[in-house]
Design a protein around this motif. Structure first.
Motif: not given
Lengths: 785, 154
Positions: A1-23
């Motif tokens: 879960m620790i590794a997941a929290s770090v790497f999920t956030l990195f992945a989310l950073a990549l997706l953030a522009p997309l999320v902003v466009r949708v949301a």
């Protein structure tokens, strides 16, 4: 879960522009869900870790040769920081969604912010020091991007670069320190280093390790004399200041020191250095805070001052001493809230100046409450969490050798904090008219503060209040867990944090009330006091690091400019001279070094008459090419030299090379004919005196190349390789032409690289010619007009 | 360049040179030759055509953009290298079939690689030659539309 929290956030950073466009407008809330979820998970481990448990997931190998592995470790200290990073991070992401609503680059901003969050989380949960360093550098880079987010402003770009250079330089020192530490400890896992603390502090490398690690931590956490980048970093948008430059990133240095304290901290050198460094930063920055007038600058200097206090507390820390953890937590809560308030005020009133903002109680009541709660906590007034944190700090220093001196310093810093709190909160909230009155004040914007813009700082303010009234709720287990991790002994919380009336009473009769009283006096006298501080700072700035930073930067740029002007002069003659002489120096060094004079000595008796004649022809042709006075004759002479070389290849039975040389010579003539009309008039461009110099350069080049070839062929390695090729070409590669077999089979990867370069150079030449053609066309058009 | 002799002879020499370049390319594995020399010969043929008929006609004759040709060559070479990975060998390890074409030439990835070299070299030299010629024409004659027909002395 620790590794997941770090790497999920990195992945989310990549997706953030997309999320902003949708949301759209809700994107802050949507993106905040991720850190909130992870925050809940980390919080669920609070009880267990408070009782001394440590979560260590399995290691993932990365570069085993270097001792680099992805190993995480969640102990009390990591949990304290992780909760701050994710908890305040959740609020900041939601807040940023409002603060930058409608900004065209909101997606990019969120990506940087979340990438920073992931990097920072990585720093605090890493057990491998190299891994920690990688995340550490990632925080510097993301911080650079965030400070320079308003990249159309020069101030932003300069501040971002300054922050990057200062923290980057410290990062290099830290890397060296980490490597030394790892070599001495024979491991990069911090948990294993703890067991070898005695060996490490006894090692002759210990002073070097200490200095290098301190450099890294001091630059990152803005300790004197590297403090200057942090106030400048306030060019960043408010969410960045609230998150990176008060509650998280600048605490990375403090975190590292706290993390390594059990490994490195058992020496007088450690205690003395950290105490002096921390105390100096605490007082110096505290004084500078009073000199400032904008919200963010006052807050930035008090942040530097607070970071100094934290370093001081690490230096003076003793087993079971919960002062550091409590102070870090208290500071993160009130300072994050104060920065958010500053951002909200600027968003609504379009003013940054504490003297111009007035009457917030009427216009922004909720923000006013948040501002007051934060300011009171900063001043250390009881029932807010800032007070017990300060009491613990005082208690911590009384146990040391220079208790009186340090206690006085802490009281002084308390006074300065009180004055700073008054500057940011008193007039802006309660005053009716700006001081001094100025008709040129910008009109308030029509912006309405969104829910997150008001709610996030208010939540932090209430959190500070709850923590002060009911510490057992969540503060106590956190402080206990963290204290256990950093000092190795449990913190008996109830006696020191718990009873509110007791704290209040001690406060009234103790030095804290004195600090507040002095602070109020300082606030009243802030104008003359600020002027005095200003003058002292101006004198110091001339010799201190900000000036040194500027000198170094200017010198580096001047050096780069000089070097570019010298080497890249634009004159072909100069390029050739630099290249040839540089090459000659290298070859000369090689000849000198290998002592290959015997290989260079010519074997005259092997020279046949035909070879001699051929070489005489080539030499004559080359001389002719250099001496003739018409271009056609020069080309013809060059052609003769080229064909002479072709004949040499044939004599030495290299038909392939000869064929290629011949084809190249032919093409040279064809291309020359194509370019003939374009070439400028054939002239002598060099003076006779220069020609001797150029002749020397040419002869040196020939000498160098000849020596190189002679040395290369005299090496005993050569026959083995050519034997291998000639023996294996036909059976293994089904080809009798060894040259071709080498090119397309044995060394195909090399050849591929070569043709790639060839194609790229063609694109380059195309671009150059096209540019020239266009310029000519433009000139022609202009001439026609 | 406006020479009747050159133009007339080029028409005959060009196909011969191109054929020769192909022969040099294909025999390369066993006799002197190979993709590099072959490519140089082919580009020499086109450069000669530029001299005789101009860059525009040469571009028309080549049909594809010379940089595209070079790119295709790189692609061929790359494919020949990657095929060995697909087959489980190291990159650029040669793969051979037992088929032979035109007498001696065995089919295998080195042949594909050599063709790649041939196309790249030819494309690169043609690109340079075509553009040099075009910019030379511009330098001589900046705006063809307004050129004075009486004044053309070149």
């Amino acid at each position: 879960m620790i590794a997941a929290s770090v790497f999920t956030l990195f992945a989310l950073a990549l997706l953030a522009p997309l999320v902003v466009r949708v949301a759209g407008r809700a994107s802050g809330w949507v993106l905040a869900l991720a850190p909130l979820t992870f925050c809940a998970w980390y919080a669920s481990n609070l009880t267990a870790i408070g009782n001394g448990a440590v979560i260590t997931p399995d290691a993932i190998e990365w570069v085993p040769q270097l001792g680099l592995a992805i190993t995480f470790r969640l102990d009390g200290l990591a949990l304290l920081f992780a909760l701050m990073i994710l908890g305040i991070g959740t609020l900041v992401v939601a807040y940023a969604g409002d603060a930058l609503a409608g900004h065209p680059q909101l997606g990019r901003f969120m990506a940087f912010l979340i990438a920073f969050m992931a990097s920072m989380l990585g720093v605090v949960v890493s057990d491998n020091l190299l891994l920690l360093f990688i995340f550490w550098e990632l925080t510097s880079i993301t911080s650079y991007l965030l400070i320079g987010f308003n990249n159309d402003k020069e101030e932003s770009r300069r501040s971002a670069l300054q922050a990057l250079l200062v923290t980057g330089l410290g990062g290099l020192a830290l890397l060296a320190g980490v490597v030394c530490l790892g070599l001495v400890a024979q491991t990069f896992e911090i948990s294993e280093m703890l067991e070898r603390a005695d060996e490490i502090t006894a090692s002759p490398w210990y002073p070097a390790i200490l200095i290098l690690v301190l450099l890294g931590a001091a630059t990152k956490s803005a300790q004197f004399p590297f403090h200057f980048w942090l106030p400048n970093a306030m060019a960043a948008p408010a969410p960045v200041s609230a998150y990176l430059h008060s509650s998280t990133m600048v605490k990375a240095g403090v975190f590292l020191l706290a993390r390594l304290a059990p490994v490195l901290g058992a020496t007088t050198a450690w205690t003395t250095t950290l105490t002096i460094l921390g105390a100096a930063t605490m007082l110096y920055a505290g004084v500078l805070a009073l000199r400032s007038v904008t919200f963010k600058r006052v807050l930035a200097y008090t942040t530097v001052s607070a970071l100094g206090t934290m370093v001081l507390l690490i230096g003076t820390g003793s087993p079971g001493d919960g002062a550091l953890a409590a102070f870090i937590l208290a500071h993160a809560i009130y300072k994050g809230g104060l920065f958010m308030c500053a951002g909200a005020i600027e968003h609504v009133t379009a003013t940054k100046d504490t003297r111009r903002v007035t009457g917030l109680l009427r216009t922004m009541p909720l923000t006013s409450i948040a501002l007051l709660l934060g300011a009171l906590s900063m001043a250390g007034i009881p029932i807010l969490f800032g007070a017990p944190a300060k009491e613990l700090a005082k208690k911590s220093v009384t146990a040391t050798a220079h208790a009186d001196l340090l206690l006085a310093a802490i009281v002084a810093s308390g006074a300065l904090f009180t004055a700073a709190a008054l500057i940011v909160a008193l007039r802006p909230v309660f005053a009716r008219h700006p001081h001094p009155p100025n008709p040129a004040d910008p009109a308030p914007t029509t912006h309405k503060a969104g829910a997150a813009l008001v709610g996030a700082p208010l939540l932090l303010g209430i959190l500070g209040l709850v923590a002060g009234i009911a510490p057992a709720l969540f503060i106590e287990p956190l402080v206990r867990a963290s204290t256990l991790a950093t000092t190795g002994a449990a913190f008996e919380a109830t006696a020191k944090l718990g009873a509110v009336p007791l704290v209040a009473l001690k406060w009234l009769i103790g030095p804290s009330a004195l600090a507040v009283a002095i602070g109020i006096a300082l606030y009243a006298l802030r104008t003359p006091f600020g002027a005095l501080a200003e003058r002292a700072d101006t004198v110091l700035a001339r010799i201190a690091p900000p000036a040194l930073y500027q000198y170094t930067l200017d010198a580096a740029l001047a050096l780069a400019g000089w070097q570019t002007r010298t080497l890249q002069s634009g004159s072909i003659g100069r390029y050739i001279r630099v290249t040839v002489l540089g090459g000659f120096v290298i070859v000369g060094a090689l000849v000198w070094h290998t002592d290959a004079t015997s290989a260079i000595a010519p074997a005259w008796e092997q020279v046949k008459l035909f070879d001699g004649a051929l070489i005489a022809m080539i030499v004559l042709a080359a001389l002719g090419a250099a001496m003739v006075r018409t271009r056609l004759a020069a080309v013809a002479a060059l052609g003769v030299a080229g064909l002479g070389i072709t004949l040499v290849f044939i004599t030495f039975s290299a038909p392939d090379v000869a064929m290629t040389q011949f084809a190249v010579e032919t093409l040279t003539v064809l291309v020359f004919v194509l370019a003939f009309y374009k070439l400028p008039q054939f002239r002598r461009l060099t003076l006779p005196s220069m020609r001797i110099w150029e002749l020397t350069v040419s002869l040196l080049f020939g000498l160098g190349m000849t020596s190189l070839v002679l040395i290369a062929t005299s090496e005993s390695l050569a026959p083995t390789i050519s034997t291998f090729f000639s023996e294996n070409a036909a059976p293994q590669a089904y080809g009798r032409n060894i040259v071709n077999v080498i090119l397309v089979d044995f060394r195909a990867a090399d050849t591929f690289g070569e043709i790639l370069v060839l194609a790229l150079s063609a694109i380059g030449i195309s671009a150059l010619l096209k540019l020239r053609t266009q310029n000519n066309n433009d000139n022609a058009t202009e001439a026609a007009q | 360049m406006n020479s009747v002799i050159l133009r007339t002879t080029t028409v005959f020499i060009l196909p011969l040179l191109l054929m020769l370049s192909l022969i040099v390319l294909l025999r390369g594995h066993n006799e002197p030759g190979g993709g590099f020399v072959g490519g140089l010969l082919a580009s020499a043929a086109f450069t000669l055509y530029v001299l005789a008929a101009g860059a525009k006609a040469a571009r028309h004759l080549l049909h594809v953009h010379p940089i595209t040709l070079a790119g295709a060559g790189l692609l061929f070479a790359l494919i020949s290298g990657v095929m060995s990975i697909v087959a489980g060998h190291p990159l650029f390890d040669a793969l051979w079939t037992d088929t032979k074409i035109i007498g001696q030439v065995k089919i295998g990835t080195p042949l594909l690689f050599d063709i790649g070299v041939y196309l790249t070299v030819c494309g690169v030299v043609c690109a340079i030659a075509f553009q040099l010629s075009e910019s030379a024409e511009d330098a001589r004659d900046p705006s063809p539309d307004e050129a004075d027909p009486e004044g053309g002395t070149l």
